[in-house]
Write a protein that holds these residues in place. Structure first.
Motif, PDB file in Angstrom:
ATOM      1  N   VAL A  11       0.838  -1.195   0.000  1.00  0.00           N
ATOM      2  CA  VAL A  11       0.000   0.000   0.000  1.00  0.00           C
ATOM      3  C   VAL A  11       0.875   1.247   0.000  1.00  0.00           C
ATOM      4  CG1 VAL A  11      -1.644   1.351   1.389  1.00  0.00           C
ATOM      5  CG2 VAL A  11      -2.018  -1.098   1.041  1.00  0.00           C
ATOM      6  N   VAL A  12       1.928   1.250   0.806  1.00  0.00           N
ATOM      7  CA  VAL A  12       2.803   2.426   0.916  1.00  0.00           C
ATOM      8  C   VAL A  12       3.543   2.703  -0.387  1.00  0.00           C
ATOM      9  CG1 VAL A  12       4.868   3.331   2.077  1.00  0.00           C
ATOM     10  CG2 VAL A  12       3.032   2.293   3.418  1.00  0.00           C
ATOM     11  N   VAL A  13       4.086   1.656  -1.006  1.00  0.00           N
ATOM     12  CA  VAL A  13       4.886   1.862  -2.230  1.00  0.00           C
ATOM     13  C   VAL A  13       4.043   1.783  -3.502  1.00  0.00           C
ATOM     14  CG1 VAL A  13       6.991   1.002  -1.130  1.00  0.00           C
ATOM     15  CG2 VAL A  13       5.601  -0.571  -2.500  1.00  0.00           C
ATOM     16  N   GLU A  14       2.739   1.561  -3.335  1.00  0.00           N
ATOM     17  CA  GLU A  14       1.824   1.417  -4.463  1.00  0.00           C
ATOM     18  C   GLU A  14       2.326   0.369  -5.450  1.00  0.00           C
ATOM     19  OE1 GLU A  14       0.579   5.169  -6.132  1.00  0.00           O
ATOM     20  OE2 GLU A  14       0.152   5.981  -4.149  1.00  0.00           O
ATOM     21  N   GLY A  15       2.605  -0.814  -4.888  1.00  0.00           N
ATOM     22  CA  GLY A  15       3.110  -1.941  -5.666  1.00  0.00           C
ATOM     23  C   GLY A  15       2.016  -2.666  -6.425  1.00  0.00           C
ATOM     24  N   PRO A  16       2.351  -3.827  -7.004  1.00  0.00           N
ATOM     25  CA  PRO A  16       1.381  -4.586  -7.799  1.00  0.00           C
ATOM     26  C   PRO A  16       0.125  -4.990  -7.027  1.00  0.00           C
ATOM     27  CG  PRO A  16       3.595  -5.472  -8.078  1.00  0.00           C
ATOM     28  CD  PRO A  16       3.671  -4.421  -7.007  1.00  0.00           C
ATOM     29  N   LEU A  17       0.270  -5.319  -5.751  1.00  0.00           N
ATOM     30  CA  LEU A  17      -0.889  -5.678  -4.937  1.00  0.00           C
ATOM     31  C   LEU A  17      -1.809  -4.467  -4.759  1.00  0.00           C
ATOM     32  CD1 LEU A  17      -2.038  -8.120  -3.460  1.00  0.00           C
ATOM     33  CD2 LEU A  17      -0.722  -7.458  -1.456  1.00  0.00           C
TER      34      LEU A  17
END
Length: 189
Positions: A11-17
């Protein structure tokens, strides 16, 4: 706790998940009957969940005053919800699903409130019941809360899952301490 850490990181790094979460959330927002989804979401309000936990605490203390440590532990667990959730919301500062410019939605406080209130209530009263129905009811109420929050667009799906992971890791400590004390409450024969 590892799953909570992974979800929080994504959520913090706005990754694939995170991207999958946004797509899923947008697909689910507004789905289902609005009145039912709103009712489900409201199950996580403190005005609904806290009286359930308080009633369980009162019931246990009326039945056996020696159970005050379990009752106190339940109250401490409820106090832990805002103590853990609020700083995380400020730290993560996730934008709201349907309110541009608003932040602080991860993890879901309503989901955490439902899980802890209904879970501790179930753990407190179960030793006094003939049938073990309280925990399944607590699970259904918590799941309904999360579903309602997502369907109404109040939270992203990962906000709900994050809360479940965080307090799913904390609630067993209450359960374990409650089981150690329950031997004095267990029926014999």
């Amino acid at each position: 706790m590892v799953l909570f850490a992974v979800i929080t990181w994504q959520v913090v790094v706005e990754g694939p998940l995170f991207a999958a979460d946004v797509a899923l959330g947008r697909a689910l927002f507004g789905a289902g009957p609005t009145a039912v989804a709103e009712l489900f979401a409201d199950l996580g309000n403190t005005a609904v969940a806290l009286p359930v936990a308080a009633a369980a605490v009162g019931y246990v203390l009326v039945r056996d005053r020696r159970q005050w440590p379990a009752a106190l532990a339940a109250v401490a667990m409820m106090a832990a919800v805002p103590a853990l959730v609020v700083p995380l919301k400020l730290l993560v500062a996730r934008p709201a699903p349907l309110e541009p410019g608003s932040t602080g939605w991860y993890p879901s406080g309503h989901t955490a409130t439902a899980m802890v209130a209904y879970g501790t209530a179930a753990l407190l009263v179960t030793p006094y019941l003939r049938r073990r129905w309280a925990m399944p009811v607590a699970v259904v109420l918590t799941a309904a809360t999360g579903i309602g929050l997502v369907l109404r667009g109040y939270h992203w799906p990962l906000d709900v899952v994050g809360s479940l992971c965080l307090f799913g890791a904390v609630l067993p400590f209450f359960s374990a301490s409650d089981r150690r004390r329950s031997s004095s409450r267990t029926r014999t024969g």
